[in-house]
Design a protein around this motif. Structure first.
Motif, PDB file in Angstrom:
ATOM      1  N   VAL A   1       0.863  -1.178   0.000  1.00  0.00           N
ATOM      2  CA  VAL A   1       0.000   0.000   0.000  1.00  0.00           C
ATOM      3  C   VAL A   1       0.900   1.228   0.000  1.00  0.00           C
ATOM      4  CG1 VAL A   1      -1.700   1.320   1.333  1.00  0.00           C
ATOM      5  CG2 VAL A   1      -1.870  -1.175   1.205  1.00  0.00           C
TER       6      VAL A   1
ATOM      7  N   GLU B   1      -3.353  -0.320  -3.127  1.00  0.00           N
ATOM      8  CA  GLU B   1      -4.116   0.887  -2.828  1.00  0.00           C
ATOM      9  C   GLU B   1      -3.157   2.061  -2.652  1.00  0.00           C
ATOM     10  OE1 GLU B   1      -6.428   0.065   0.646  1.00  0.00           O
ATOM     11  OE2 GLU B   1      -7.948  -1.077  -0.436  1.00  0.00           O
TER      12      GLU B   1
ATOM     13  N   TYR C   1      -3.085   5.802  -0.923  1.00  0.00           N
ATOM     14  CA  TYR C   1      -3.731   6.763  -0.036  1.00  0.00           C
ATOM     15  C   TYR C   1      -3.019   8.105  -0.164  1.00  0.00           C
ATOM     16  CZ  TYR C   1      -6.399   3.053   2.197  1.00  0.00           C
ATOM     17  OH  TYR C   1      -7.277   2.019   2.436  1.00  0.00           O
TER      18      TYR C   1
ATOM     19  N   LYS D   1      -8.026   6.419  -1.876  1.00  0.00           N
ATOM     20  CA  LYS D   1      -8.749   6.973  -0.734  1.00  0.00           C
ATOM     21  C   LYS D   1      -7.953   8.099  -0.085  1.00  0.00           C
ATOM     22  CE  LYS D   1     -10.948   2.533   0.365  1.00  0.00           C
ATOM     23  NZ  LYS D   1     -11.086   1.450   1.370  1.00  0.00           N
TER      24      LYS D   1
ATOM     25  N   THR E   1      -3.885   5.192   8.336  1.00  0.00           N
ATOM     26  CA  THR E   1      -4.924   4.573   7.515  1.00  0.00           C
ATOM     27  C   THR E   1      -4.322   3.564   6.553  1.00  0.00           C
ATOM     28  OG1 THR E   1      -6.185   6.639   7.631  1.00  0.00           O
ATOM     29  CG2 THR E   1      -6.865   5.037   5.983  1.00  0.00           C
ATOM     30  N   ALA E   2      -3.198   3.924   5.953  1.00  0.00           N
ATOM     31  CA  ALA E   2      -2.530   3.018   5.019  1.00  0.00           C
ATOM     32  C   ALA E   2      -2.013   1.776   5.734  1.00  0.00           C
ATOM     33  CB  ALA E   2      -1.385   3.746   4.319  1.00  0.00           C
TER      34      ALA E   2
ATOM     35  N   ALA F   1      -4.881  -0.527   6.385  1.00  0.00           N
ATOM     36  CA  ALA F   1      -5.303  -1.175   5.144  1.00  0.00           C
ATOM     37  C   ALA F   1      -4.354  -2.305   4.769  1.00  0.00           C
ATOM     38  CB  ALA F   1      -5.367  -0.145   4.015  1.00  0.00           C
TER      39      ALA F   1
ATOM     40  N   ASP G   1      -4.976  -5.254   7.006  1.00  0.00           N
ATOM     41  CA  ASP G   1      -6.208  -5.931   6.607  1.00  0.00           C
ATOM     42  C   ASP G   1      -5.977  -6.824   5.396  1.00  0.00           C
ATOM     43  OD1 ASP G   1      -9.166  -6.241   6.886  1.00  0.00           O
ATOM     44  OD2 ASP G   1      -9.155  -5.315   4.910  1.00  0.00           O
TER      45      ASP G   1
END
Length: 305
Positions: free
Chosen positions: A109, A129, A131, A220, A226-227, A230, A233
């Motif tokens: 990420v 992802e 961010y 996002k 937050t990264a 993620a 997860d």
């Protein structure tokens, strides 16, 4: 009467024996299953910083660090902390391939700390992802070249008419090819998440956080925490430690001199630094203005200078 009592006792003992055997059999079946059941004992997320102009030496550091986290069995996922305006084409491509190899084995990420433009955005493309903070910037999908000019150069004798000369058409073709490759990589990696067509990507615009999420250049709005969440997860871990890794290296500032390393160091320094000498075209994936010496010119993928 005694025979009847003996019969009851024998039946009871037989029943208890059967129950004990059944319990042992069930225990033999259940216990191994419990012992082999997956237990989430936490994990480790590596946060790898990629900062500053991308040069050959800085890319070597990034590639080595990414190789280390890829082969480290204790690392479950990786977050790239990117804050760079890009740099050399070859170095940016090398970083992109290193992230691509890493993403094939572990979740990756990207967290854009300030800017991920040009070669730095190219580097982040294989991430699952991306961010970006509201004040962050991504984009600048384009290429340019710094081309030496012959005016003012001292006279010299050469062994052939094309020795130490640069064909502008060949350079322009090279820049255009690199641009198309960059755009294709963006479309391949971002897939149907991106709403910009090839023409819009070729404009080489940069986009602020909210706009980048809206047009699919990023996924996002969010910062490092937050990264990290993620990435955890994606790796399937709930509790995790963060291992911070830096790819920065101390590069000595060379003043004067004029040796071969002098050119490399000055070129790697990025915007605002005038190279003391460039003996061949330099292909750049760099956002922003590069101050060049008077006897060099820039060639862009749209043919301008």
């Amino acid at each position: 009467m005694e025979n009847t009592i003996d019969s009851y006792v024998r039946e009871a003992l037989t029943s208890y024996t059967v129950l004990i055997v059944i319990a042992l059999l069930l225990g033999a079946t259940i216990v191994p299953a419990v012992l082999t059941a997956p237990v989430d004992s936490g994990g480790t997320i590596a946060a790898v910083s990629i900062e500053g102009p991308i040069s050959g030496s800085s890319a070597d550091n990034v590639i080595q660090e990414l190789r280390d986290v890829r082969t480290d069995g204790t690392i479950d996922a990786v977050v790239l902390r990117v804050d760079s305006g890009g740099g050399g084409v070859a170095a940016s491509e090398a970083q992109y391939r290193a992230v691509k190899r890493l993403a094939a084995e572990k979740p990756v990420v990207t967290s854009v700390r300030g800017i991920a433009a040009s070669g730095a955005y190219y580097t982040a493309l294989p991430s699952e992802e991306i961010y970006v903070t509201p004040g962050g910037t991504v984009g600048s999908v384009g290429v340019r070249a710094l081309v030496p000019q012959q005016s003012g150069a001292p006279q010299s004798l050469t062994t052939g008419p094309d020795k130490a000369t640069f064909d502008r058409t060949d350079i322009q073709t090279r820049v255009e090819t690199l641009k198309k490759s960059f755009i294709q990589s963006v479309q391949n990696e971002r897939g149907d998440r991106i709403t910009l067509d090839r023409t819009e990507l070729a404009s080489a615009k940069t986009y602020g956080g909210a706009t980048a999420v809206e047009n699919g250049m990023a996924d996002k709005i969010g910062g490092l925490e937050t990264a990290l969440a993620a990435a955890a997860d994606l790796a399937g871990v709930n509790d995790y430690d963060v291992e911070y890794r830096s790819t920065s290296a101390e590069i000595p500032l060379l003043l004067g001199g004029g040796g071969a390393n002098d050119t490399t160091t000055a070129t790697a320094a990025g915007p605002g630094v005038t190279p003391p000498g460039i003996e061949r075209p330099q292909y750049l994936m760099m956002w922003g203005t590069v101050e060049t010496a008077a006897d060099y010119q820039e060639v862009y993928s749209d043919g301008s200078q």
